[in-house]
Design an enzyme around this catalytic site. Structure first.
Site, PDB file in Angstrom:
ATOM      1  CD  GLN A  79      -2.906  -0.549  -0.154  1.00  0.00           C
ATOM      2  OE1 GLN A  79      -3.301   0.543  -0.494  1.00  0.00           O
ATOM      3  NE2 GLN A  79      -3.060  -1.628  -0.892  1.00  0.00           N
ATOM      4  CG  ASP A 125      -4.200  -4.497  -5.493  1.00  0.00           C
ATOM      5  OD1 ASP A 125      -5.314  -4.167  -5.066  1.00  0.00           O
ATOM      6  OD2 ASP A 125      -3.115  -4.131  -4.987  1.00  0.00           O
ATOM      7  CG  HIS A 135      -0.931   2.188  -4.362  1.00  0.00           C
ATOM      8  ND1 HIS A 135      -1.017   2.081  -5.722  1.00  0.00           N
ATOM      9  CD2 HIS A 135      -1.450   1.032  -3.872  1.00  0.00           C
ATOM     10  CE1 HIS A 135      -1.560   0.918  -6.048  1.00  0.00           C
ATOM     11  NE2 HIS A 135      -1.815   0.251  -4.944  1.00  0.00           N
ATOM     12  CD  GLU A 180      -8.565   0.958  -1.076  1.00  0.00           C
ATOM     13  OE1 GLU A 180      -7.621   1.543  -0.486  1.00  0.00           O
ATOM     14  OE2 GLU A 180      -8.707   0.962  -2.306  1.00  0.00           O
ATOM     15  CG  HIS A 181      -7.042  -3.059   0.388  1.00  0.00           C
ATOM     16  ND1 HIS A 181      -6.458  -1.857   0.050  1.00  0.00           N
ATOM     17  CD2 HIS A 181      -7.591  -3.540  -0.745  1.00  0.00           C
ATOM     18  CE1 HIS A 181      -6.661  -1.620  -1.240  1.00  0.00           C
ATOM     19  NE2 HIS A 181      -7.346  -2.619  -1.750  1.00  0.00           N
ATOM     20  CG  HIS A 237     -51.426  12.420  -5.211  1.00  0.00           C
ATOM     21  ND1 HIS A 237     -51.105  13.675  -5.659  1.00  0.00           N
ATOM     22  CD2 HIS A 237     -50.263  11.713  -5.227  1.00  0.00           C
ATOM     23  CE1 HIS A 237     -49.810  13.734  -5.942  1.00  0.00           C
ATOM     24  NE2 HIS A 237     -49.270  12.551  -5.690  1.00  0.00           N
TER      25      HIS A 237
END
Lengths: 429, 429
Positions: A258, A360, A261, A326-327, A419
């Site tokens: 990670q 991934d 990135h 996220e992970h 209505h």
């Protein structure tokens, strides 16, 4: 990197700071993006051409607006055979996983004889944004395009900037295997605006997904509602929950996968073993030095990395839920039991032989996942992002006689006489 | 109201104008909303109290921040029994429809022995916005709150302004039957900001749904990503496809049931029978005069109403798809056959005895539906808006040996060495 100990008194405050730390840059691009969007909406192609000349330094009328599917096929053929095989395996597995997500239509007839249900259909056209430069990942092309195709989208469009006119052969090859129908050599906020509103050259789409820089993300935000979009994406993150029986080198590699990135990425280890924590910290330092991405990984690990000691692994889970990562890797023997207690995470990787990176690329589930604690309410990209549901209802006179009077009563209570009348007038016979 | 004839040459241009007509007001409230959101984020309760004093003319510290559940129960008991029965029927039917939407978890083990799947969970907390004043509809409370409860949301919060401190007993009664857990006497952009960020008094939620004015809608837009939100809502619309064998009074009532909502609402009739078209136009004019909502209905019908003649009903369907209407009535014998050809609509009402209004209240499907052509890509509110999906993956050594090398190859091609190493290091043994 910070080291925390969940058994200490100061931990609560320090952990809350970690949870609330904002890693997302507040780039104030809203006004610039609004100007680009407004101009593309009004001027269409000429605005797109002008912005492309300015930002990507080439003239679309000279370089060509579109990239031919034949060029993609050629890029595919020119790939190293082992890379082609890897992309093929990835594409097959991603397709197999996503095609199963297609929702079932439903229909029932209830006790009142009322027929009702829901029907799902794909959107007509979807656009996938693929960034230029370093972040142009073929895996992202697969992860965005294949779910759209699995949903049944008829017209799948890719937009990607080609700085100085240069195309990225890996991206073109991925577009080929993913079945992209149409590629435009356009990027930035101007590409998002062109896809949302359409121009004389570029017909509009219904949904836009895919990663991009701050300008692209802001354009998607501003055009949300004109088109459908995927979730706002922030910096990536991983949380690893590991006992002391893991190889520290393995876990260090996972944390760095990670960190490499982006400097804003975050890697956090929870462990119940202080000696193991030390060993991982050492392994991270040793491994970083060997990476071609060392500078980024070091910046991320130094600023956002954390190793947190807990008394037992299960103690980590409420903390993990607050991070809603996220992970999430559960690297221990009883990963399944721990997983049952997790409420908030984008994707979970169970056991010692499931590094996040395998997800991934080739495992099948989508790698477009909610970041920045959004797993509390958001899901990864799926075929549902490219489909929509139409509910339906069919009453006969008897069914209307059963439920109609209640509708009349409620419409009257809400002060909506037309209505009420539209139901009452049918009850009169 | 405009009359168009699809068999004429000028039709294409006129219909495109109708499709592209923007009925949504471009109220420029973004800056004001941003200021309110920023202040509530920083100052919390004191900002909420201040804005409430300013906009709703009462002091929360005096009137009370919360409305007790006992007050809701009392409002419920005080209702006319027939209204209570009507709300009960509606709540039961809405719950029965929505509980069936709960998605299934999935799990498979593939040929490589890799276990993978998806798991759905409800969000921890959801907030439902209920407007004050004229648009405070108990049916909206049911339509927003019941799906959240059906999803399994543990903490369901309602926020609603009480101008001058006055509560709306119908809304409180609806909150009672819908099972709302917590009600705050706060409205406007300040209520959305308080729910998104939390204040000392009001704990934050994960998802916010519900209708509101331009300020509320803009606050939701700005906070999209901090929390989940439902689709941006625009003016309401109905398209009726009807043959000449309908009672023109029935169809006129249906068209007016949209028109009476708001001057920006839109009602469109497609028919293959010119005489029937005239009869409906006449019936609309006669019925409007009798409505307590005549002024609104007249404004809407005059500005946005349309009657379009087609050669045969099936010719209407491609035109309907371009409109992608929120509501579509198919008032004819072969409604089912026509429905099969519809691609884009929020909710479809089949046959002569299914007026749209029955769906607004008691049929079961949700009345929160995509407007303004958004049915091209968006769906009505459902339990999915209150749930999120976690994907998961479990490999053993053999599974990793099967797919790992491809992941390594792709990570290398993307220039991400730590990704590659996290897989490769596990393949070495």
């Amino acid at each position: 990197m910070i080291r925390l100990d969940a058994t200490t008194r100061e931990f609560g405050y320090a952990f809350t700071r970690l949870v609330n730390a904002r890693r997302e840059a507040d780039e104030d691009v809203a006004r610039d993006v609004a100007a680009i969007v407004a101009r593309v909406r009004v001027e269409g192609d000429s605005a797109v051409r002008d912005y492309t000349r300015r930002f990507d330094r080439h003239d679309l009328d000279a370089t060509g607006w579109r990239i031919d599917r034949a060029d993609c096929a050629a890029a595919w053929e020119a790939l190293d055979p082992d890379l082609r095989t890897a992309l093929e395996l990835a594409a097959e597995r991603i397709a197999a996983f996503h095609v199963k997500q297609k929702p079932q239509d439903s229909e029932t007839i209830d006790a009142a004889g009322i027929r009702l249900g829901s029907r799902w259909r794909a959107v007509d056209a979807a656009g996938v944004y693929v960034p230029g430069g370093r972040a142009a990942y073929p895996s992202s092309v697969l992860m965005n395009a294949i779910p759209a195709k699995a949903a049944g989208v008829g017209r799948l469009v890719m937009v990607t900037p080609t700085p100085d006119g240069e195309t990225n052969p890996l991206v073109l090859a991925a577009a080929h295997i993913a079945g992209v129908d149409e590629i435009w050599r356009v990027g930035g906020a101007q590409a998002i605006a062109a896809l949302a509103y359409g121009t004389a050259s570029i017909p509009p789409v219904d949904v836009i997904t895919g990663p991009g820089n701050a300008w692209v993300a802001e354009a998607k935000r501003q055009l949300y509602g004109v088109v459908g979009i995927d979730m706002v994406a922030g910096p990536s993150e991983i949380v690893v929950v590991a006992d002391g029986r893991n190889d520290p080198e393995w876990i260090a590699a996972d944390l760095l996968s990670q960190a490499e990135h982006d400097p804003t990425s975050q890697s956090i280890l929870f462990t119940d073993d202080a000696g193991f924590a030390d060993a991982v910290a050492g392994a991270v330092d040793r491994q970083i030095a060997t990476l071609s991405t060392a500078e980024t990984a070091r910046a991320s690990w130094d600023a956002n990395g954390a190793i947190i000691r807990v008394r037992k692994l299960a103690d980590a889970l409420p903390l993990v839920d607050r991070l809603a990562p996220e992970h999430l890797e559960l690297a221990c023997d009883d990963a399944e039991a721990l997983f049952r207690q997790v409420r908030h995470a984008g994707s979970v990787f169970l056991g010692r032989h499931t590094p996040e990176a395998v997800g991934d690329y080739v495992a099948g589930p989508n790698h477009v996942l909610p970041t920045g604690r959004r797993a509390r309410f958001a899901s990864g990209l799926s075929v549902l992002d490219f489909m929509k549901r139409t509910s339906f209802l069919a009453l006969d006179a008897a069914g209307l006689a059963t439920v109609g009077p209640a509708a009349v009563r409620l419409a009257e209570a809400e002060g909506l006489p037309a209505h009420a009348r539209s139901v009452a007038i049918r009850l009169e016979r």
